[in-house]
Design a protein around this motif. Structure first.
Motif, PDB file in Angstrom:
ATOM      1  N   TYR A   1      40.176  41.210  35.462  1.00 51.81           N
ATOM      2  CA  TYR A   1      41.166  41.589  34.452  1.00 51.81           C
ATOM      3  C   TYR A   1      42.512  41.779  35.144  1.00 51.81           C
ATOM      4  O   TYR A   1      42.591  42.267  36.276  1.00 51.81           O
ATOM      5  CB  TYR A   1      40.803  42.937  33.812  1.00 51.81           C
TER       6      TYR A   1
ATOM      7  N   TYR B   1      46.031  43.841  34.186  1.00 47.45           N
ATOM      8  CA  TYR B   1      46.702  44.784  33.296  1.00 47.45           C
ATOM      9  C   TYR B   1      48.111  45.040  33.824  1.00 47.45           C
ATOM     10  O   TYR B   1      48.383  44.907  35.007  1.00 47.45           O
ATOM     11  CB  TYR B   1      45.970  46.131  33.250  1.00 47.45           C
TER      12      TYR B   1
ATOM     13  N   LEU C   1      47.553  51.391  30.360  1.00 46.57           N
ATOM     14  CA  LEU C   1      47.462  50.011  30.813  1.00 46.57           C
ATOM     15  C   LEU C   1      47.495  49.059  29.621  1.00 46.57           C
ATOM     16  O   LEU C   1      46.824  49.285  28.615  1.00 46.57           O
ATOM     17  CB  LEU C   1      46.151  49.798  31.572  1.00 46.57           C
TER      18      LEU C   1
ATOM     19  N   PHE D   1      46.574  45.336  28.417  1.00 47.30           N
ATOM     20  CA  PHE D   1      45.746  44.196  28.788  1.00 47.30           C
ATOM     21  C   PHE D   1      46.573  42.915  28.745  1.00 47.30           C
ATOM     22  O   PHE D   1      47.252  42.623  27.766  1.00 47.30           O
ATOM     23  CB  PHE D   1      44.576  44.095  27.805  1.00 47.30           C
TER      24      PHE D   1
ATOM     25  N   MET E   1      41.976  38.103  30.902  1.00 47.02           N
ATOM     26  CA  MET E   1      40.745  38.192  31.665  1.00 47.02           C
ATOM     27  C   MET E   1      40.317  36.791  32.073  1.00 47.02           C
ATOM     28  O   MET E   1      40.363  35.859  31.269  1.00 47.02           O
ATOM     29  CB  MET E   1      39.631  38.826  30.839  1.00 47.02           C
TER      30      MET E   1
ATOM     31  N   GLN F   1      37.171  34.581  33.722  1.00 47.95           N
ATOM     32  CA  GLN F   1      35.731  34.717  33.892  1.00 47.95           C
ATOM     33  C   GLN F   1      35.093  33.667  34.775  1.00 47.95           C
ATOM     34  O   GLN F   1      34.043  33.900  35.350  1.00 47.95           O
ATOM     35  CB  GLN F   1      35.025  34.693  32.534  1.00 47.95           C
TER      36      GLN F   1
ATOM     37  N   LEU G   1      48.028  45.671  37.717  1.00 50.18           N
ATOM     38  CA  LEU G   1      46.737  46.115  38.239  1.00 50.18           C
ATOM     39  C   LEU G   1      45.674  45.060  37.974  1.00 50.18           C
ATOM     40  O   LEU G   1      45.589  44.520  36.867  1.00 50.18           O
ATOM     41  CB  LEU G   1      46.305  47.411  37.557  1.00 50.18           C
TER      42      LEU G   1
ATOM     43  N   GLU H   1      29.316  49.194  33.042  1.00 48.58           N
ATOM     44  CA  GLU H   1      30.520  48.528  32.559  1.00 48.58           C
ATOM     45  C   GLU H   1      31.797  49.109  33.156  1.00 48.58           C
ATOM     46  O   GLU H   1      32.890  48.770  32.722  1.00 48.58           O
ATOM     47  CB  GLU H   1      30.573  48.622  31.030  1.00 48.58           C
TER      48      GLU H   1
ATOM     49  N   LEU I   1      34.975  49.661  35.419  1.00 49.36           N
ATOM     50  CA  LEU I   1      35.872  48.758  36.125  1.00 49.36           C
ATOM     51  C   LEU I   1      36.304  49.378  37.440  1.00 49.36           C
ATOM     52  O   LEU I   1      36.537  50.575  37.538  1.00 49.36           O
ATOM     53  CB  LEU I   1      37.117  48.465  35.279  1.00 49.36           C
TER      54      LEU I   1
ATOM     55  N   PHE J   1      39.390  49.060  40.095  1.00 41.41           N
ATOM     56  CA  PHE J   1      40.764  48.583  40.103  1.00 41.41           C
ATOM     57  C   PHE J   1      41.331  48.522  41.515  1.00 41.41           C
ATOM     58  O   PHE J   1      40.920  49.275  42.409  1.00 41.41           O
ATOM     59  CB  PHE J   1      41.660  49.513  39.277  1.00 41.41           C
ATOM     60  N   GLY J   2      42.330  47.648  41.670  1.00 42.47           N
ATOM     61  CA  GLY J   2      43.154  47.699  42.868  1.00 42.47           C
ATOM     62  C   GLY J   2      44.171  48.819  42.718  1.00 42.47           C
ATOM     63  O   GLY J   2      44.237  49.478  41.684  1.00 42.47           O
TER      64      GLY J   2
END
Lengths: 114, 113
Positions: free
Chosen positions: B33, B35, B43, B45, B48, B50, B88, B99, B101, B103-104
Protein backbone atom coordinates in the motif's frame (compact mmCIF):
# COMPACT_ATOMS: atom_id res chain seq x y z
CA UNK A 1 -20.18 8.62 2.54
CA UNK A 2 -18.64 9.55 5.85
CA UNK A 3 -15.14 8.39 6.56
CA UNK A 4 -13.61 7.09 9.78
CA UNK A 5 -14.03 9.56 12.62
CA UNK A 6 -12.11 9.74 15.88
CA UNK A 7 -12.78 11.66 19.05
CA UNK A 8 -11.33 13.60 20.66
CA UNK A 9 -8.92 15.05 18.12
CA UNK A 10 -6.62 16.11 20.94
CA UNK A 11 -6.33 14.86 24.48
CA UNK A 12 -4.02 16.22 27.15
CA UNK A 13 -3.85 14.31 30.40
CA UNK A 14 -1.64 13.93 33.42
CA UNK A 15 0.58 11.00 34.16
CA UNK A 16 -1.33 8.28 35.94
CA UNK A 17 -4.76 9.22 34.61
CA UNK A 18 -7.14 7.04 32.61
CA UNK A 19 -8.11 7.94 29.03
CA UNK A 20 -10.55 6.65 26.45
CA UNK A 21 -10.21 7.21 22.71
CA UNK A 22 -13.15 6.59 20.41
CA UNK A 23 -13.32 5.44 16.81
CA UNK A 24 -16.35 5.42 14.49
CA UNK A 25 -15.60 3.27 11.44
CA UNK A 26 -17.03 3.61 7.97
CA UNK A 27 -20.58 2.28 8.02
CA UNK A 28 -20.71 -1.40 7.15
CA UNK A 29 -17.00 -2.06 7.63
CA UNK A 30 -16.51 -5.25 9.59
CA UNK A 31 -12.85 -4.84 10.51
CA UNK A 32 -11.43 -2.09 12.71
CA UNK A 33 -7.77 -1.43 13.47
CA UNK A 34 -5.85 0.64 15.99
CA UNK A 35 -2.34 1.93 15.35
CA UNK A 36 -0.03 4.25 17.26
CA UNK A 37 2.30 6.72 15.56
CA UNK A 38 5.16 8.46 17.27
CA UNK A 39 6.88 11.50 15.81
CA UNK A 40 8.99 10.63 12.78
CA UNK A 41 7.81 7.02 12.71
CA UNK A 42 5.32 5.03 10.71
CA UNK A 43 2.14 3.75 12.35
CA UNK A 44 2.63 0.72 14.62
CA UNK A 45 -0.08 -1.87 14.92
CA UNK A 46 -1.87 -2.26 18.25
CA UNK A 47 -5.00 -4.38 17.78
CA UNK A 48 -7.66 -5.21 15.27
CA UNK A 49 -11.24 -6.44 15.46
CA UNK A 50 -13.22 -8.57 13.09
CA UNK A 51 -16.76 -7.87 14.21
CA UNK A 52 -16.93 -7.72 17.99
CA UNK A 53 -13.92 -9.89 18.75
CA UNK A 54 -10.26 -8.98 18.81
CA UNK A 55 -8.65 -10.99 16.01
CA UNK A 56 -5.11 -9.92 16.86
CA UNK A 57 -4.05 -7.93 19.94
CA UNK A 58 -0.36 -8.74 19.67
CA UNK A 59 0.61 -5.08 19.30
CA UNK A 60 -0.76 -3.87 22.62
CA UNK A 61 2.37 -2.85 24.54
CA UNK A 62 1.20 -3.97 28.00
CA UNK A 63 -1.86 -4.63 30.11
CA UNK A 64 -2.53 -0.92 30.63
CA UNK A 65 -3.94 -0.88 27.10
CA UNK A 66 -7.31 -2.38 26.31
CA UNK A 67 -9.80 -1.99 23.46
CA UNK A 68 -13.42 -2.98 22.99
CA UNK A 69 -15.93 -3.07 20.17
CA UNK A 70 -19.09 -4.35 21.89
CA UNK A 71 -21.55 -4.00 19.00
CA UNK A 72 -19.20 -4.51 16.10
CA UNK A 73 -19.16 -0.85 15.12
CA UNK A 74 -17.73 1.85 17.40
CA UNK A 75 -14.53 0.97 19.22
CA UNK A 76 -12.91 2.46 22.31
CA UNK A 77 -9.22 2.26 23.13
CA UNK A 78 -8.65 2.52 26.87
CA UNK A 79 -5.36 3.37 28.51
CA UNK A 80 -4.94 3.05 32.27
CA UNK A 81 -2.31 4.75 34.41
CA UNK A 82 -0.99 6.76 31.48
CA UNK A 83 2.74 7.35 31.17
CA UNK A 84 4.63 10.06 29.30
CA UNK A 85 5.79 7.43 26.83
CA UNK A 86 2.18 6.87 25.78
CA UNK A 87 2.17 10.29 24.10
CA UNK A 88 1.57 9.71 20.39
CA UNK A 89 -1.06 9.96 17.69
CA UNK A 90 -3.52 7.08 17.90
CA UNK A 91 -4.92 6.16 14.51
CA UNK A 92 -7.98 4.09 13.76
CA UNK A 93 -8.75 2.42 10.44
CA UNK A 94 -11.53 0.25 9.07
CA UNK A 95 -11.98 -2.09 6.13
CA UNK A 96 -14.78 -4.03 4.54
CA UNK A 97 -14.96 -7.80 4.40
CA UNK A 98 -13.10 -9.52 1.61
CA UNK A 99 -9.83 -9.01 -0.20
CA UNK A 100 -8.01 -6.74 -0.58
CA UNK A 101 -8.90 -5.39 2.90
CA UNK A 102 -7.80 -1.85 2.09
CA UNK A 103 -7.66 0.04 5.38
CA UNK A 104 -9.11 3.56 5.48
CA UNK A 105 -7.78 5.75 8.24
CA UNK A 106 -9.31 8.37 10.49
CA UNK A 107 -7.64 11.68 11.37
CA UNK A 108 -6.21 10.35 14.62
CA UNK A 109 -6.26 11.41 18.24
CA UNK A 110 -3.16 13.21 19.49
CA UNK A 111 -2.56 12.12 23.07
CA UNK A 112 -0.21 14.14 25.26
CA UNK A 113 0.66 12.86 28.71
CA UNK A 114 2.20 15.53 30.94
CA UNK B 1 9.46 -9.63 11.77
CA UNK B 2 9.06 -7.74 8.54
CA UNK B 3 10.61 -4.31 8.16
CA UNK B 4 10.09 -1.73 5.44
CA UNK B 5 12.83 0.75 4.67
CA UNK B 6 11.97 3.90 2.81
CA UNK B 7 14.41 6.13 0.99
CA UNK B 8 15.06 8.93 1.03
CA UNK B 9 13.88 9.92 4.51
CA UNK B 10 13.19 13.42 3.25
CA UNK B 11 13.18 15.15 -0.08
CA UNK B 12 13.00 18.79 -1.13
CA UNK B 13 12.24 19.53 -4.76
CA UNK B 14 11.36 22.52 -6.87
CA UNK B 15 7.84 22.64 -8.25
CA UNK B 16 7.66 20.95 -11.62
CA UNK B 17 10.45 18.45 -10.93
CA UNK B 18 10.02 14.68 -11.03
CA UNK B 19 10.92 12.53 -8.04
CA UNK B 20 11.02 8.93 -6.88
CA UNK B 21 10.53 7.37 -3.44
CA UNK B 22 11.53 3.79 -2.73
CA UNK B 23 10.29 1.19 -0.28
CA UNK B 24 12.24 -2.03 0.33
CA UNK B 25 11.03 -4.97 2.39
CA UNK B 26 13.17 -7.28 4.50
CA UNK B 27 10.83 -10.19 3.67
CA UNK B 28 8.59 -11.41 0.85
CA UNK B 29 6.15 -8.80 -0.35
CA UNK B 30 2.60 -10.02 -0.99
CA UNK B 31 1.58 -6.56 -2.03
CA UNK B 32 2.10 -2.99 -0.99
CA UNK B 33 0.00 0.00 0.00
CA UNK B 34 1.00 3.60 -0.54
CA UNK B 35 -0.52 6.24 1.72
CA UNK B 36 -0.02 9.99 2.01
CA UNK B 37 -0.16 11.85 5.31
CA UNK B 38 -0.39 15.56 5.86
CA UNK B 39 1.13 16.82 9.08
CA UNK B 40 -1.21 16.16 11.99
CA UNK B 41 -3.71 14.25 9.88
CA UNK B 42 -4.63 10.68 9.11
CA UNK B 43 -3.41 8.57 6.22
CA UNK B 44 -4.96 9.01 2.79
CA UNK B 45 -5.03 5.84 0.67
CA UNK B 46 -3.29 6.33 -2.67
CA UNK B 47 -3.07 2.87 -4.21
CA UNK B 48 -2.41 -0.80 -3.61
CA UNK B 49 -0.15 -3.03 -5.69
CA UNK B 50 -0.72 -6.77 -5.55
CA UNK B 51 1.20 -8.50 -8.29
CA UNK B 52 4.81 -8.44 -9.27
CA UNK B 53 5.43 -5.85 -11.93
CA UNK B 54 2.04 -4.23 -11.36
CA UNK B 55 1.99 -0.52 -12.03
CA UNK B 56 -0.78 1.87 -11.05
CA UNK B 57 -1.31 5.57 -11.48
CA UNK B 58 -3.31 8.12 -9.56
CA UNK B 59 -3.26 11.56 -11.16
CA UNK B 60 0.47 12.34 -11.51
CA UNK B 61 1.58 9.63 -9.10
CA UNK B 62 2.71 6.24 -10.41
CA UNK B 63 3.75 3.27 -8.29
CA UNK B 64 5.30 -0.03 -9.30
CA UNK B 65 5.92 -3.29 -7.45
CA UNK B 66 8.98 -5.46 -8.02
CA UNK B 67 8.35 -8.70 -6.12
CA UNK B 68 11.76 -10.19 -6.93
CA UNK B 69 13.57 -7.23 -5.46
CA UNK B 70 11.00 -6.99 -2.64
CA UNK B 71 10.56 -3.32 -3.32
CA UNK B 72 8.24 -0.69 -4.68
CA UNK B 73 8.84 2.74 -6.13
CA UNK B 74 6.54 5.73 -6.18
CA UNK B 75 7.15 8.32 -8.87
CA UNK B 76 5.67 11.81 -9.03
CA UNK B 77 5.75 13.65 -12.34
CA UNK B 78 5.81 17.45 -12.49
CA UNK B 79 5.49 17.86 -8.72
CA UNK B 80 3.19 20.50 -7.25
CA UNK B 81 2.98 22.02 -3.76
CA UNK B 82 -0.16 19.91 -3.23
CA UNK B 83 2.03 16.80 -3.39
CA UNK B 84 3.84 17.83 -0.23
CA UNK B 85 3.42 15.53 2.74
CA UNK B 86 4.68 12.26 4.17
CA UNK B 87 4.46 9.20 1.96
CA UNK B 88 4.17 5.87 3.75
CA UNK B 89 4.40 2.37 2.35
CA UNK B 90 2.65 -0.50 4.11
CA UNK B 91 3.07 -4.23 3.46
CA UNK B 92 0.00 -6.26 2.49
CA UNK B 93 -0.20 -9.15 4.95
CA UNK B 94 -0.07 -12.73 3.65
CA UNK B 95 -3.40 -14.48 3.10
CA UNK B 96 -4.65 -16.36 6.11
CA UNK B 97 -2.57 -14.38 8.56
CA UNK B 98 -3.24 -11.30 10.65
CA UNK B 99 -4.52 -8.31 8.69
CA UNK B 100 -2.21 -5.90 10.49
CA UNK B 101 -0.12 -3.63 8.31
CA UNK B 102 3.59 -3.05 8.75
CA UNK B 103 4.65 0.45 7.69
CA UNK B 104 7.88 2.13 6.75
CA UNK B 105 8.94 5.27 8.60
CA UNK B 106 7.83 7.50 5.78
CA UNK B 107 9.40 9.93 3.31
CA UNK B 108 8.78 13.61 3.93
CA UNK B 109 8.31 15.50 0.68
CA UNK B 110 8.58 19.29 0.42
CA UNK B 111 7.77 20.99 -2.87
CA UNK B 112 8.94 24.56 -3.18
CA UNK B 113 6.97 26.87 -5.48
Amino acid sequence: GAGVSQTPSNKVTEKGKYVELRCDPISGHTALYWYRQSLGQGPEFLIYFQGTGAADDSGLPNDRFFAVRPEGSVSTLKIQRTERGDSAVYLCASSSYGQPYTQYFGPGTRLTVL
Amino acid sequence: SQELEQSPQSLIVQEGKNLTINCTSSKTLYGLYWYKQKYGEGLIFLMMLQKGGEEKSHEKITAKLDEKKQQSSLHITASQPSHAGIYLCGAVPPKGGSEKLVFGKGTKLTVNP
